[in-house]
Scaffold this motif. Sequence first.
Motif, PDB file in Angstrom:
ATOM      1  N   ASN A 157      15.109  -8.252   1.502  1.00  0.00           N
ATOM      2  CA  ASN A 157      14.939  -7.180   2.473  1.00  0.00           C
ATOM      3  C   ASN A 157      16.242  -6.964   3.228  1.00  0.00           C
ATOM      4  O   ASN A 157      16.956  -7.916   3.525  1.00  0.00           O
ATOM      5  N   SER A 158      16.533  -5.712   3.538  1.00  0.00           N
ATOM      6  CA  SER A 158      17.786  -5.431   4.241  1.00  0.00           C
ATOM      7  C   SER A 158      17.687  -5.705   5.741  1.00  0.00           C
ATOM      8  O   SER A 158      18.694  -5.755   6.434  1.00  0.00           O
ATOM      9  N   ASP A 159      16.479  -5.891   6.210  1.00  0.00           N
ATOM     10  CA  ASP A 159      16.283  -6.069   7.653  1.00  0.00           C
ATOM     11  C   ASP A 159      16.001  -7.535   7.969  1.00  0.00           C
ATOM     12  O   ASP A 159      14.959  -8.071   7.604  1.00  0.00           O
ATOM     13  N   ARG A 167       0.823  -1.200   0.000  1.00  0.00           N
ATOM     14  CA  ARG A 167       0.000   0.000   0.000  1.00  0.00           C
ATOM     15  C   ARG A 167       0.862   1.256   0.000  1.00  0.00           C
ATOM     16  O   ARG A 167       0.535   2.246  -0.649  1.00  0.00           O
ATOM     17  N   ASP A 168       1.982   1.192   0.716  1.00  0.00           N
ATOM     18  CA  ASP A 168       2.847   2.369   0.748  1.00  0.00           C
ATOM     19  C   ASP A 168       3.336   2.731  -0.652  1.00  0.00           C
ATOM     20  O   ASP A 168       3.431   3.906  -0.995  1.00  0.00           O
ATOM     21  N   ALA A 169       3.660   1.709  -1.445  1.00  0.00           N
ATOM     22  CA  ALA A 169       4.120   1.966  -2.810  1.00  0.00           C
ATOM     23  C   ALA A 169       2.988   2.536  -3.663  1.00  0.00           C
ATOM     24  O   ALA A 169       3.207   3.441  -4.469  1.00  0.00           O
ATOM     25  N   ASP A 174      20.938  -5.356   0.634  1.00  0.00           N
ATOM     26  CA  ASP A 174      20.462  -4.153  -0.030  1.00  0.00           C
ATOM     27  C   ASP A 174      19.865  -4.506  -1.394  1.00  0.00           C
ATOM     28  O   ASP A 174      20.565  -5.025  -2.271  1.00  0.00           O
ATOM     29  N   LEU A 175      18.610  -4.202  -1.569  1.00  0.00           N
ATOM     30  CA  LEU A 175      17.960  -4.591  -2.820  1.00  0.00           C
ATOM     31  C   LEU A 175      18.609  -3.931  -4.027  1.00  0.00           C
ATOM     32  O   LEU A 175      18.638  -4.485  -5.125  1.00  0.00           O
ATOM     33  N   PHE A 176      19.182  -2.734  -3.812  1.00  0.00           N
ATOM     34  CA  PHE A 176      19.790  -2.027  -4.940  1.00  0.00           C
ATOM     35  C   PHE A 176      21.090  -2.699  -5.382  1.00  0.00           C
ATOM     36  O   PHE A 176      21.535  -2.527  -6.508  1.00  0.00           O
TER      37      PHE A 176
HETATM   38  C1  LIG Z   1      -6.921  -0.677   7.426  1.00  0.00           C
HETATM   39  C2  LIG Z   1      -5.587  -0.853   6.792  1.00  0.00           C
HETATM   40  C3  LIG Z   1      -5.508  -1.508   5.568  1.00  0.00           C
HETATM   41  C4  LIG Z   1      -4.263  -1.706   4.957  1.00  0.00           C
HETATM   42  N1  LIG Z   1      -4.224  -2.380   3.762  1.00  0.00           N
HETATM   43  C5  LIG Z   1      -3.022  -2.648   3.214  1.00  0.00           C
HETATM   44  C6  LIG Z   1      -2.933  -3.396   1.997  1.00  0.00           C
HETATM   45  O1  LIG Z   1      -3.936  -3.789   1.396  1.00  0.00           O
HETATM   46  N2  LIG Z   1      -1.702  -3.655   1.502  1.00  0.00           N
HETATM   47  C7  LIG Z   1      -0.548  -3.221   2.122  1.00  0.00           C
HETATM   48  O2  LIG Z   1       0.541  -3.501   1.599  1.00  0.00           O
HETATM   49  N3  LIG Z   1      -0.600  -2.485   3.243  1.00  0.00           N
HETATM   50  C8  LIG Z   1      -1.808  -2.185   3.800  1.00  0.00           C
HETATM   51  N4  LIG Z   1      -1.846  -1.424   4.928  1.00  0.00           N
HETATM   52  C9  LIG Z   1      -0.598  -0.749   5.362  1.00  0.00           C
HETATM   53  C10 LIG Z   1       0.331  -1.623   6.159  1.00  0.00           C
HETATM   54  O3  LIG Z   1      -0.011  -1.523   7.516  1.00  0.00           O
HETATM   55  C11 LIG Z   1       1.792  -1.135   5.986  1.00  0.00           C
HETATM   56  O4  LIG Z   1       1.867   0.225   6.332  1.00  0.00           O
HETATM   57  C12 LIG Z   1       2.346  -1.302   4.575  1.00  0.00           C
HETATM   58  O5  LIG Z   1       2.089  -2.608   4.088  1.00  0.00           O
HETATM   59  C13 LIG Z   1       3.841  -1.044   4.570  1.00  0.00           C
HETATM   60  O6  LIG Z   1       4.325  -1.052   3.243  1.00  0.00           O
HETATM   61  P1  LIG Z   1       5.833  -1.450   2.942  1.00  0.00           P
HETATM   62  O7  LIG Z   1       6.113  -2.809   3.432  1.00  0.00           O
HETATM   63  O8  LIG Z   1       6.061  -1.161   1.510  1.00  0.00           O
HETATM   64  O9  LIG Z   1       6.656  -0.325   3.745  1.00  0.00           O
HETATM   65  P2  LIG Z   1       7.513  -0.451   5.059  1.00  0.00           P
HETATM   66  O10 LIG Z   1       6.753  -1.086   6.135  1.00  0.00           O
HETATM   67  O11 LIG Z   1       8.082   0.874   5.305  1.00  0.00           O
HETATM   68  O12 LIG Z   1       8.650  -1.462   4.665  1.00  0.00           O
HETATM   69  C14 LIG Z   1       9.711  -1.177   3.826  1.00  0.00           C
HETATM   70  C15 LIG Z   1      10.650  -2.348   3.887  1.00  0.00           C
HETATM   71  O13 LIG Z   1      11.700  -2.150   2.957  1.00  0.00           O
HETATM   72  C16 LIG Z   1      12.913  -2.569   3.527  1.00  0.00           C
HETATM   73  N5  LIG Z   1      13.999  -1.838   2.878  1.00  0.00           N
HETATM   74  C17 LIG Z   1      14.271  -0.518   2.958  1.00  0.00           C
HETATM   75  N6  LIG Z   1      15.353  -0.220   2.210  1.00  0.00           N
HETATM   76  C18 LIG Z   1      15.780  -1.370   1.640  1.00  0.00           C
HETATM   77  C19 LIG Z   1      16.857  -1.694   0.787  1.00  0.00           C
HETATM   78  N7  LIG Z   1      17.692  -0.760   0.326  1.00  0.00           N
HETATM   79  N8  LIG Z   1      17.003  -2.968   0.426  1.00  0.00           N
HETATM   80  C20 LIG Z   1      16.144  -3.924   0.877  1.00  0.00           C
HETATM   81  N9  LIG Z   1      15.114  -3.665   1.687  1.00  0.00           N
HETATM   82  C21 LIG Z   1      14.924  -2.396   2.067  1.00  0.00           C
HETATM   83  C22 LIG Z   1      12.774  -2.252   4.993  1.00  0.00           C
HETATM   84  O14 LIG Z   1      13.628  -3.091   5.766  1.00  0.00           O
HETATM   85  C23 LIG Z   1      11.304  -2.549   5.247  1.00  0.00           C
HETATM   86  O15 LIG Z   1      11.139  -3.880   5.662  1.00  0.00           O
HETATM   87  C24 LIG Z   1      -3.077  -1.219   5.562  1.00  0.00           C
HETATM   88  C25 LIG Z   1      -3.157  -0.557   6.794  1.00  0.00           C
HETATM   89  C26 LIG Z   1      -4.395  -0.385   7.405  1.00  0.00           C
HETATM   90  C27 LIG Z   1      -4.440   0.317   8.732  1.00  0.00           C
END
Ligand SMILES: Cc1cc2nc3c(=O)[nH]c(=O)nc-3n(C[C@H](O)[C@H](O)[C@H](O)COP(=O)(O)OP(=O)(O)OC[C@H]3O[C@@H](n4cnc5c(N)ncnc54)[C@H](O)[C@@H]3O)c2cc1C
Lengths: 271, 332
Positions: free
Chosen positions: B295-297, B244-246, B313-315
């Motif tokens: 994932n880096s973590d 969702r963030d993307a 690092d994914l990059f």
């Molecule tokens: C009601 C509700 C509904 C939601 N519905 C959805 C949904 O349908 N889908 C959804 O996805 N989310 C949903 N969310 C949001 C969800 O809670 C998270 O906020 C979201 O999934 C986080 O997205 P992310 O993993 O891309 O980002 P982040 O949580 O910020 O994760 C980023 C990740 O990238 C990694 N990273 C960073 N840099 C690098 C690098 N250079 N190399 C490798 N790894 C790296 C980090 O370690 C981290 O693990 C919902 C939230 C709510 C409250």
Amino acid sequence: MYIVVPIKQVPETSNVQMDKETGTMIRSASEAIVNPLDLYALETALQIKERTGGRITVITMGPLGAAKVLKEAIAMGCDDAIHLSDRAFGGSDTWATSYTLASAIRKLGKVDLVIAGERATDGDTGQVGPGLASWLDMGLVTYTSHIEELTDTYLIAERLLEEGYQKVKATLPVVLTVVKEIAIPRLPTLKGKKRAMHMTIPLLGAKDLGLENADLGLLGSPTRVVKIESPKISRACTVVKATDDSSIQEGIDKLMLFLASKELLGKGVAK
Amino acid sequence: MNEIWTLSEQHGGKLKDVSFELLARGRALADTLQSQLCTVVLGNKIDDKELESLIFHGADTVFYVENPCLGDMVCEIYAMVLAYLVGEYTPHVLLAAATTTGRSVLPYLAVKIHTGLTADCTDLAIEKETGNLLQTRPAIGGNIMATIKTPNHRPQMATVRPKSYKALAEDRSRSGKVVRVAWNPEWNDTRVQVLSYREECGNSSSLEEADIVVSGGKGLKKRENFRLIEELADSLGGQVGASRDAVDRGWASYPHQVGLSGKTISPKLYLAVGISGAVQHLAGIKTAEYIVAINSDEHANILQVADFALVGDLFAILPQLLRRLGTQGGEK
Ligand SMILES: Cc1cc2nc3c(=O)[nH]c(=O)nc-3n(C[C@H](O)[C@H](O)[C@H](O)COP(=O)(O)OP(=O)(O)OC[C@H]3O[C@@H](n4cnc5c(N)ncnc54)[C@H](O)[C@@H]3O)c2cc1C
Ligand SMILES: Cc1cc2nc3c(=O)[nH]c(=O)nc-3n(C[C@H](O)[C@H](O)[C@H](O)COP(=O)(O)OP(=O)(O)OC[C@H]3O[C@@H](n4cnc5c(N)ncnc54)[C@H](O)[C@@H]3O)c2cc1C
């Protein structure tokens, strides 16, 4: 334009407790919120009202505490609310839920639009919206992602399907279910919150709607939940650190082996 | 009697993969009950070869209803035709795919014909003692599996999650019949009319039907970097998903969102890049066969559900991985 928005209260967390006997949710176990996908239905209704004028009634079927989600909708700008609550409604499947809601909506007189969420995050069937259209004998537009035109007699909307977007024209009255793409939900306003606080929301039971217990709740539901299990996630993760050039190469070797062993390589590679 | 029925889906006159998956499901149930498997095709100008292929993939009878207004799914019309067929032939079970079509038509129909409907099933079986259908589905964000019965109403209806079952191999020695059902003008309903159709980015295969999905998250950092995800998906022959963030940042459009408020998918391989694995994200991938994370973590939540993880690092990793996949593709 008279718009009705059915909204559902759902548990805040996705870790809810289940009653193993009846296969129904123990609702008190977690905090109730407006089903997140219903916020898009509410926003859609509010935007239509802003453009064309009209009135919005929100309706929910649920335990007494569900009044809270109705108040939130009022605080966002909806005009009035109806709360359906009765022991007899307990354990409704989507057939009984849509029947009960439709019976109440029918009592509201001439409705132009019913706008529901795509699905609730707990029961997650997405069946109540289509069920309402069927009971109310209205047309149905599911997965609505955009309303392009709206007049007193028809609307033109886009639906988000697997392969793309389909444009449809629908005669009013019509039931819409909406997807997230349609709008960005607003927050409640201070003024709205004050109004909600002072509002008494009518509470209706089976008798008020003139409904028979045999058609309601668990009794009236064709489906029965017979077993609830927690799925076993037994994934043993192979973790490979890939932090410098050589470990990255090794990691990729292992990944390729993993993918090959699961027959996941070479599918579209030739493209 | 005790017939098992499926609703086949077509798009532009071509049967969709999910129609054949449903037949495989239906075949297993029909064999257990020693009964017939029938499938319904609603459409316009569908080739005989297409209809026959349903028989080669497990159907005993194909009911085909043809009319220009059946070319696209229009819920009111599809439900009318199905209500008629169900009334006429009284099937024991009616299955449809848990797609935008199945999830619109079946609940509309269930009310009209007064029966139960179980949503988005991943498992179906016959209960020995009663011959009833046991329908198992994930609910509450994939946190529980519920088994549901429709003991007293017929047909027992369920929508079935795409990709949760494999189609049978084609068997051209199978025989069966195609029954053409005459169109009844009373079935027409003009309240909702399809005007036009546009494909999403020229990309016609959907996330739900993909064997491989490569998803990117906030870890990609910038829109431009999201290209890496597209390239990786391409070289694996998969589709692009996103957290969702993307999506909220505009790196991918909403149809690509995976999770609680996006799509629920069951691919063979889910590859999560720069995605932390929040519960809401995991809700959409609980039934994926294999999950791989980059994932880096090393403490990222996604590792809890992954089968294989590259921690780094994914990059640094993705360009190397793409290069490797590129050469492997060349050797093929
Ligand atoms: C009601 C509700 C509904 C939601 N519905 C959805 C949904 O349908 N889908 C959804 O996805 N989310 C949903 N969310 C949001 C969800 O809670 C998270 O906020 C979201 O999934 C986080 O997205 P992310 O993993 O891309 O980002 P982040 O949580 O910020 O994760 C980023 C990740 O990238 C990694 N990273 C960073 N840099 C690098 C690098 N250079 N190399 C490798 N790894 C790296 C980090 O370690 C981290 O693990 C919902 C939230 C709510 C409250
Ligand atoms: C584990 C589990 C599995 C279940 N599986 C099934 C099943 O397969 N088939 C079945 O028929 N029932 C099933 N049920 C019952 C079902 O969850 C309830 O009938 C529920 O009241 C409505 O269904 P839903 O949560 O799926 O809502 P959805 O149909 O997903 O909701 C769609 C929209 O309808 C509106 N809406 C839904 N409920 C209400 C309400 N109470 N008040 C106002 N508006 C509402 C909202 O706009 C919502 O966005 C299941 C219940 C549980 C606990």
